[in-house]
Design a protein around this motif. Structure first.
Motif, mmCIF file in Angstrom:
data_model
loop_
_atom_site.group_PDB
_atom_site.id
_atom_site.type_symbol
_atom_site.label_atom_id
_atom_site.label_comp_id
_atom_site.label_asym_id
_atom_site.label_seq_id
_atom_site.Cartn_x
_atom_site.Cartn_y
_atom_site.Cartn_z
ATOM 1 N N MET A 1 -40.696 5.394 34.000
ATOM 2 C CA MET A 1 -40.738 4.142 33.248
ATOM 3 C C MET A 1 -39.769 3.131 33.866
ATOM 4 O O MET A 1 -38.697 3.499 34.336
ATOM 5 N N THR A 2 -40.111 1.851 33.868
ATOM 6 C CA THR A 2 -39.296 0.810 34.478
ATOM 7 C C THR A 2 -38.352 0.198 33.450
ATOM 8 O O THR A 2 -38.383 0.515 32.272
ATOM 9 N N ASN A 3 -37.509 -0.727 33.926
ATOM 10 C CA ASN A 3 -36.591 -1.440 33.040
ATOM 11 C C ASN A 3 -37.201 -2.711 32.473
ATOM 12 O O ASN A 3 -36.523 -3.478 31.803
ATOM 13 N N SER A 4 -38.464 -2.975 32.761
ATOM 14 C CA SER A 4 -39.119 -4.173 32.251
ATOM 15 C C SER A 4 -39.216 -4.111 30.725
ATOM 16 O O SER A 4 -39.452 -3.044 30.151
ATOM 17 N N PRO A 5 -39.039 -5.253 30.037
ATOM 18 C CA PRO A 5 -39.235 -5.261 28.588
ATOM 19 C C PRO A 5 -40.702 -5.150 28.177
ATOM 20 O O PRO A 5 -41.004 -4.959 27.002
ATOM 21 N N TYR A 6 -41.605 -5.284 29.148
ATOM 22 C CA TYR A 6 -43.035 -5.182 28.907
ATOM 23 C C TYR A 6 -43.555 -3.890 29.538
ATOM 24 O O TYR A 6 -43.105 -3.489 30.605
ATOM 25 N N PHE A 7 -44.543 -3.270 28.901
ATOM 26 C CA PHE A 7 -45.081 -2.040 29.468
ATOM 27 C C PHE A 7 -45.721 -2.340 30.820
ATOM 28 O O PHE A 7 -46.535 -3.255 30.947
ATOM 29 N N SER A 8 -45.366 -1.534 31.831
ATOM 30 C CA SER A 8 -45.926 -1.749 33.172
ATOM 31 C C SER A 8 -46.132 -0.437 33.914
ATOM 32 O O SER A 8 -46.444 -0.444 35.112
ATOM 33 N N ASP A 9 -45.989 0.687 33.233
ATOM 34 C CA ASP A 9 -46.001 1.999 33.880
ATOM 35 C C ASP A 9 -47.428 2.537 34.004
ATOM 36 O O ASP A 9 -47.788 3.541 33.380
ATOM 37 N N VAL A 10 -48.255 1.858 34.798
ATOM 38 C CA VAL A 10 -49.647 2.270 34.968
ATOM 39 C C VAL A 10 -49.785 3.180 36.182
ATOM 40 O O VAL A 10 -48.915 3.236 37.041
ATOM 41 N N GLY A 11 -50.901 3.901 36.245
ATOM 42 C CA GLY A 11 -51.182 4.741 37.401
ATOM 43 C C GLY A 11 -50.885 6.205 37.143
ATOM 44 O O GLY A 11 -50.652 6.631 36.014
ATOM 45 N N GLY A 12 -50.918 6.989 38.227
ATOM 46 C CA GLY A 12 -50.748 8.424 38.108
ATOM 47 C C GLY A 12 -52.058 9.113 37.753
ATOM 48 O O GLY A 12 -53.125 8.493 37.712
ATOM 49 N N LEU A 13 -51.968 10.396 37.470
ATOM 50 C CA LEU A 13 -53.145 11.193 37.117
ATOM 51 C C LEU A 13 -52.695 12.311 36.180
ATOM 52 O O LEU A 13 -51.707 12.978 36.454
ATOM 53 N N PRO A 14 -53.400 12.520 35.051
ATOM 54 C CA PRO A 14 -53.000 13.593 34.144
ATOM 55 C C PRO A 14 -53.095 14.954 34.828
ATOM 56 O O PRO A 14 -53.924 15.152 35.720
ATOM 57 N N PRO A 15 -52.269 15.916 34.403
ATOM 58 C CA PRO A 15 -52.340 17.253 34.994
ATOM 59 C C PRO A 15 -53.591 17.989 34.536
ATOM 60 O O PRO A 15 -54.244 17.605 33.558
ATOM 61 N N GLN A 16 -53.935 19.075 35.235
ATOM 62 C CA GLN A 16 -55.098 19.877 34.882
ATOM 63 C C GLN A 16 -54.958 20.548 33.521
ATOM 64 O O GLN A 16 -55.947 20.970 32.928
ATOM 65 N N THR A 17 -53.729 20.608 33.009
ATOM 66 C CA THR A 17 -53.495 21.205 31.689
ATOM 67 C C THR A 17 -53.711 20.214 30.552
ATOM 68 O O THR A 17 -53.630 20.588 29.381
ATOM 69 N N GLN A 18 -53.965 18.948 30.888
ATOM 70 C CA GLN A 18 -54.133 17.919 29.870
ATOM 71 C C GLN A 18 -55.398 18.160 29.049
ATOM 72 O O GLN A 18 -56.456 18.481 29.600
ATOM 73 N N THR A 19 -55.291 18.024 27.718
ATOM 74 C CA THR A 19 -56.484 18.139 26.877
ATOM 75 C C THR A 19 -57.298 16.851 26.965
ATOM 76 O O THR A 19 -56.792 15.789 27.354
ATOM 77 N N LEU A 20 -58.557 16.887 26.569
ATOM 78 C CA LEU A 20 -59.451 15.732 26.686
ATOM 79 C C LEU A 20 -59.442 14.848 25.453
ATOM 80 O O LEU A 20 -60.156 13.865 25.406
ATOM 81 N N SER A 21 -58.650 15.208 24.403
ATOM 82 C CA SER A 21 -58.619 14.332 23.241
ATOM 83 C C SER A 21 -58.047 12.976 23.636
ATOM 84 O O SER A 21 -57.101 12.923 24.391
ATOM 85 N N SER A 22 -58.645 11.920 23.127
ATOM 86 C CA SER A 22 -58.235 10.565 23.484
ATOM 87 C C SER A 22 -58.692 9.594 22.422
ATOM 88 O O SER A 22 -59.667 9.847 21.718
ATOM 89 N N LYS A 23 -57.957 8.515 22.269
ATOM 90 C CA LYS A 23 -58.383 7.466 21.341
ATOM 91 C C LYS A 23 -59.259 6.422 22.025
ATOM 92 O O LYS A 23 -59.577 5.395 21.426
ATOM 93 N N ALA A 24 -59.655 6.667 23.270
ATOM 94 C CA ALA A 24 -60.566 5.746 23.950
ATOM 95 C C ALA A 24 -61.880 5.665 23.175
ATOM 96 O O ALA A 24 -62.469 6.685 22.829
ATOM 97 N N VAL A 25 -62.322 4.435 22.895
ATOM 98 C CA VAL A 25 -63.571 4.252 22.154
ATOM 99 C C VAL A 25 -64.208 2.938 22.593
ATOM 100 O O VAL A 25 -63.522 1.960 22.887
ATOM 101 N N PHE A 26 -65.526 2.938 22.661
ATOM 102 C CA PHE A 26 -66.295 1.745 23.040
ATOM 103 C C PHE A 26 -67.379 1.560 21.999
ATOM 104 O O PHE A 26 -68.234 2.430 21.810
ATOM 105 N N THR A 27 -67.337 0.458 21.275
ATOM 106 C CA THR A 27 -68.342 0.157 20.262
ATOM 107 C C THR A 27 -68.915 -1.223 20.532
ATOM 108 O O THR A 27 -68.446 -1.947 21.414
ATOM 109 N N THR A 28 -69.906 -1.622 19.750
ATOM 110 C CA THR A 28 -70.471 -2.967 19.907
ATOM 111 C C THR A 28 -69.570 -4.044 19.325
ATOM 112 O O THR A 28 -69.769 -5.235 19.591
ATOM 113 N N ALA A 29 -68.558 -3.660 18.533
ATOM 114 C CA ALA A 29 -67.658 -4.630 17.914
ATOM 115 C C ALA A 29 -66.294 -4.683 18.597
ATOM 116 O O ALA A 29 -65.636 -5.716 18.606
#
Length: 273
Positions: free
Chosen positions: A1-29
């Motif tokens: 994580m950086t010292n920026s006051p705004y979130f900027s910590d993008v990138g990387g790749l989850p480990p193979q042990t990561q579960t697939l649960s996610s709040k990602a959702v795509f709806t028409t609204a």
């Protein structure tokens, strides 16, 4: 994580042990794109950009964003572009979440740092470079400018959050406030980019339902957001897209401030199909 006051910590790749649960959702609204989705393998490289990768988190698409595209840009030292914008119709809103860079516009260099904002009008000739020794990360909003006959085009803006006033919403005791980079009374502009701030415990006390389309990128903190009929927990690094007339509200439970970068289309008649 950086010292920026705004979130900027993008990138990387989850480990193979990561579960697939996610709040990602795509709806028409609405859509929620959580920070865990913004990995290295979903980046784009762009023509005429060197040392750069982009997370494209909104784009005009039937049933999705209709007015704008939004990118998270990461430009490495020495990178940039002398031809950044391929579409003469496109205006740009840029907000820096980490690092330093330079925009050259109209014969003048404009230094950018964490918290800087730039608006570049449609058809503008500009360049971008990173002459620093660390990456710069910024949000880039691209929108086709809606010309109005008899109304002069808007000028460029270069400013910083520290130079802008935080306006408290009425009857909120300063618990809900907006930092506006573009004057809301200036009808020449057809888009706004703001930072919205909620103190712990603050709320949007009604279901906002309006014509303006939104892109909301969480810069700091966490909250629960009402999107259409659903409550969704969001935190720094998450992104929400809200279609026109999607009912919306917010409860910022704390423990710290909740802040997001907000795009909206403004000041124009809707197109009649």
């Amino acid at each position: 994580m950086t010292n920026s006051p705004y979130f900027s910590d993008v990138g990387g790749l989850p480990p193979q042990t990561q579960t697939l649960s996610s709040k990602a959702v795509f709806t028409t609204a609405y859509a929620v794109i959580p920070k865990t989705v913004m990995s290295d393998i979903v980046t784009s490289v762009l023509p005429h950009w060197e040392g750069t990768r982009a997370w494209i988190i909104s784009r005009p698409l039937s049933g999705f964003a209709e007015t704008f595209a939004q990118y998270i840009m990461e430009v490495t030292p020495g990178g940039g572009s002398v031809k950044p914008e391929p579409d003469i119709r496109a205006e740009a809103g840029i907000f820096v979440v980490e690092g330093n860079g330079t925009i050259s516009y109209d014969g003048k260099d404009h230094a950018l740092r964490t918290g800087s904002f730039a608006y570049l009008p449609a058809g503008a000739k500009w360049t971008f470079r990173n002459d620093s020794d660390a990456p710069i990360r910024f949000h880039w909003i691209r929108k086709a400018f809606k010309v109005v006959e008899g109304l002069e085009p808007p000028p460029a803006i270069f400013t910083h959050e520290d130079e802008c006033v935080m306006h408290a919403m009425p009857d909120t005791d300063g618990k809900w406030a907006t930092t506006r980079f573009i004057d809301p009374a200036d009808v020449r502009y057809d888009m706004h980019l703001n930072i919205v701030t909620f103190e712990p415990g603050a709320i949007i006390p009604f279901m906002e339902t309006h014509i303006m389309e939104h892109g909301l990128y969480v810069l700091e903190g966490k909250a629960v957001y009402r999107l259409n009929q659903d409550w969704v927990e969001v935190e720094a690094g998450d992104y929400m897209w809200l279609r026109s007339f999607c009912p919306q509200a917010c409860y910022a439970g704390g423990p710290g401030r909740f802040r997001y970068l907000l795009y909206k289309d403004v000041n124009r008649h809707p197109d009649l199909l």
